[in-house]
Design an enzyme around this catalytic site. Structure first.
Site, PDB file in Angstrom:
ATOM      1  N   ASP A 181      48.944 -41.905  -8.911  1.00  0.00           N
ATOM      2  CA  ASP A 181      48.989 -41.236  -7.608  1.00  0.00           C
ATOM      3  C   ASP A 181      47.849 -40.228  -7.527  1.00  0.00           C
ATOM      4  O   ASP A 181      47.466 -39.637  -8.545  1.00  0.00           O
ATOM      5  CB  ASP A 181      50.310 -40.480  -7.425  1.00  0.00           C
ATOM      6  CG  ASP A 181      51.526 -41.349  -7.633  1.00  0.00           C
ATOM      7  OD1 ASP A 181      52.063 -41.833  -6.629  1.00  0.00           O
ATOM      8  OD2 ASP A 181      51.933 -41.541  -8.793  1.00  0.00           O
TER       9      ASP A 181
ATOM     10  N   GLY B 238      58.365 -42.726 -20.519  1.00  0.00           N
ATOM     11  CA  GLY B 238      59.483 -41.969 -19.991  1.00  0.00           C
ATOM     12  C   GLY B 238      60.656 -42.854 -19.628  1.00  0.00           C
ATOM     13  O   GLY B 238      61.811 -42.546 -19.929  1.00  0.00           O
TER      14      GLY B 238
ATOM     15  N   GLU C 111      51.310 -34.261 -15.222  1.00  0.00           N
ATOM     16  CA  GLU C 111      52.507 -34.990 -15.631  1.00  0.00           C
ATOM     17  C   GLU C 111      53.569 -33.970 -16.026  1.00  0.00           C
ATOM     18  O   GLU C 111      53.479 -32.831 -15.592  1.00  0.00           O
ATOM     19  CB  GLU C 111      52.179 -36.018 -16.729  1.00  0.00           C
ATOM     20  CG  GLU C 111      51.321 -35.492 -17.879  1.00  0.00           C
ATOM     21  CD  GLU C 111      52.157 -34.856 -18.962  1.00  0.00           C
ATOM     22  OE1 GLU C 111      52.701 -35.583 -19.810  1.00  0.00           O
ATOM     23  OE2 GLU C 111      52.254 -33.604 -18.984  1.00  0.00           O
ATOM     24  N   MET C 112      54.557 -34.342 -16.822  1.00  0.00           N
ATOM     25  CA  MET C 112      55.676 -33.420 -17.032  1.00  0.00           C
ATOM     26  C   MET C 112      56.108 -33.251 -18.489  1.00  0.00           C
ATOM     27  O   MET C 112      57.134 -32.613 -18.734  1.00  0.00           O
ATOM     28  CB  MET C 112      56.897 -33.885 -16.210  1.00  0.00           C
ATOM     29  CG  MET C 112      56.669 -33.895 -14.714  1.00  0.00           C
ATOM     30  SD  MET C 112      58.180 -34.234 -13.772  1.00  0.00           S
ATOM     31  CE  MET C 112      59.112 -32.721 -14.050  1.00  0.00           C
ATOM     32  N   GLU C 113      55.353 -33.777 -19.444  1.00  0.00           N
ATOM     33  CA  GLU C 113      55.865 -33.763 -20.806  1.00  0.00           C
ATOM     34  C   GLU C 113      54.902 -33.316 -21.906  1.00  0.00           C
ATOM     35  O   GLU C 113      55.325 -32.754 -22.925  1.00  0.00           O
ATOM     36  CB  GLU C 113      56.368 -35.171 -21.186  1.00  0.00           C
ATOM     37  CG  GLU C 113      57.619 -35.621 -20.483  1.00  0.00           C
ATOM     38  CD  GLU C 113      57.347 -36.288 -19.139  1.00  0.00           C
ATOM     39  OE1 GLU C 113      58.281 -36.399 -18.330  1.00  0.00           O
ATOM     40  OE2 GLU C 113      56.187 -36.693 -18.901  1.00  0.00           O
TER      41      GLU C 113
ATOM     42  N   ARG D 245      52.842 -40.891 -26.467  1.00  0.00           N
ATOM     43  CA  ARG D 245      53.444 -40.965 -25.131  1.00  0.00           C
ATOM     44  C   ARG D 245      52.559 -41.813 -24.236  1.00  0.00           C
ATOM     45  O   ARG D 245      51.336 -41.609 -24.161  1.00  0.00           O
ATOM     46  CB  ARG D 245      53.612 -39.566 -24.551  1.00  0.00           C
ATOM     47  CG  ARG D 245      54.013 -39.577 -23.087  1.00  0.00           C
ATOM     48  CD  ARG D 245      54.401 -38.230 -22.549  1.00  0.00           C
ATOM     49  NE  ARG D 245      53.874 -38.024 -21.209  1.00  0.00           N
ATOM     50  CZ  ARG D 245      54.207 -38.723 -20.135  1.00  0.00           C
ATOM     51  NH1 ARG D 245      55.069 -39.718 -20.236  1.00  0.00           N
ATOM     52  NH2 ARG D 245      53.667 -38.462 -18.959  1.00  0.00           N
ATOM     53  N   VAL D 246      53.156 -42.782 -23.551  1.00  0.00           N
ATOM     54  CA  VAL D 246      52.430 -43.643 -22.617  1.00  0.00           C
ATOM     55  C   VAL D 246      53.113 -43.524 -21.261  1.00  0.00           C
ATOM     56  O   VAL D 246      54.278 -43.861 -21.109  1.00  0.00           O
ATOM     57  CB  VAL D 246      52.397 -45.108 -23.101  1.00  0.00           C
ATOM     58  CG1 VAL D 246      51.410 -45.273 -24.240  1.00  0.00           C
ATOM     59  CG2 VAL D 246      53.773 -45.599 -23.555  1.00  0.00           C
TER      60      VAL D 246
ATOM     61  N   SER E  51      52.449 -42.095 -16.780  1.00  0.00           N
ATOM     62  CA  SER E  51      51.606 -42.008 -15.588  1.00  0.00           C
ATOM     63  C   SER E  51      51.341 -40.546 -15.270  1.00  0.00           C
ATOM     64  O   SER E  51      52.041 -39.650 -15.739  1.00  0.00           O
ATOM     65  CB  SER E  51      52.277 -42.698 -14.395  1.00  0.00           C
ATOM     66  OG  SER E  51      53.531 -42.092 -14.118  1.00  0.00           O
TER      67      SER E  51
END
Length: 238
Positions: free
Chosen positions: A205, A21, A180-182, A88-89, A91
């Protein structure tokens, strides 16, 4: 030909692109893991690089935060610059007590509260999944490095600061490995345009316990994840 978001030409990107990201993460990956690196994009500060890993051409490109930003870059890399494989890499946060900080999560599927895939799929549910060969190669690469990975469903949220924390209870009940968000939109774009996609995340987290990785721990675990991604690409070439 350059797009409004990527000032590169066909051939500037390799057929495989790793996508963090954060554009500064893209720079770090390129400078740390690749050889013969050259910068191929800087529009809006979204840095992109191409180099080689053990002789294999690979690109790295930031995608920003959230499905809309990620989808723009993923789509253009596929349709305008010939990318065939996007990894995609990033967190993720954990909602489960058995998924710990520093665990590496491979998103075999991605649930979401976003409507983007319903928009592209005529208001029907679309099963947003990773490419099986990419999943298998990532698992094999992790095993070769003695790194434990978790494989399963993740959840792509629209809002980082969610007003509905009860959603985390439902995620835990359904066995979601990370938040996550994607990924859900990322997989939708890959499916629409005929590319292969995979999401690999490190747990940075814990949403339940409020634990967080230190900066040093985050970097160490991030490096392990990148090594898995890069080695999985080499396995895919065999």
């Amino acid at each position: 030909m350059a797009t409004p978001h990527i000032n590169a030409e066909m051939g500037d990107f390799a057929d495989v692109v790793l996508m963090p990201g954060d554009p500064l993460r893209a720079k770090y990956i390129a400078e740390t893991f690749l050889e013969n690196v050259r910068q191929v994009n800087d529009v809006r500060g979204m840095l992109g690089f191409t180099g080689t890993y053990k002789g294999r051409p690979i690109s790295v490109m930031g995608h920003g935060m959230g499905i809309p930003s990620c989808s723009i870059y993923a789509k253009e890399l596929i349709t305008d610059f010939g990318a065939k494989v996007l990894i995609r890499v990033g967190s993720c946060g954990s909602v489960r007590h058995d998924v710990k900080l520093r665990d590496v999560v491979i998103g075999m599927g991605a649930c979401t509260d976003s409507k983007v895939n319903r928009i592209r799929f005529k208001d029907h549910d679309f099963a947003a999944i990773a490419d099986f060969d990419l999943v298998r190669n990532a698992v094999d690469a992790a095993k070769a490095k003695n790194i434990n990975v978790r494989v399963g469903n993740i959840f792509s949220v629209e809002l980082f600061y969610t007003p509905d924390p009860q959603l985390f209870d439902i995620m835990e009940k359904y066995g979601i490995l990370g938040v996550e968000m994607e990924a859900a939109g990322f997989y939708g774009v890959a499916a629409e345009y005929g590319a292969k996609a995979l999401t690999i995340c490190t747990v940075s987290d814990h949403i339940r316990t409020h634990e967080k990785l230190t900066a040093e721990e985050r970097q160490t675990t991030f490096n392990e994840m990148i090594e898995i991604a890069l080695e999985s690409v080499l396995l895919g070439d065999k």
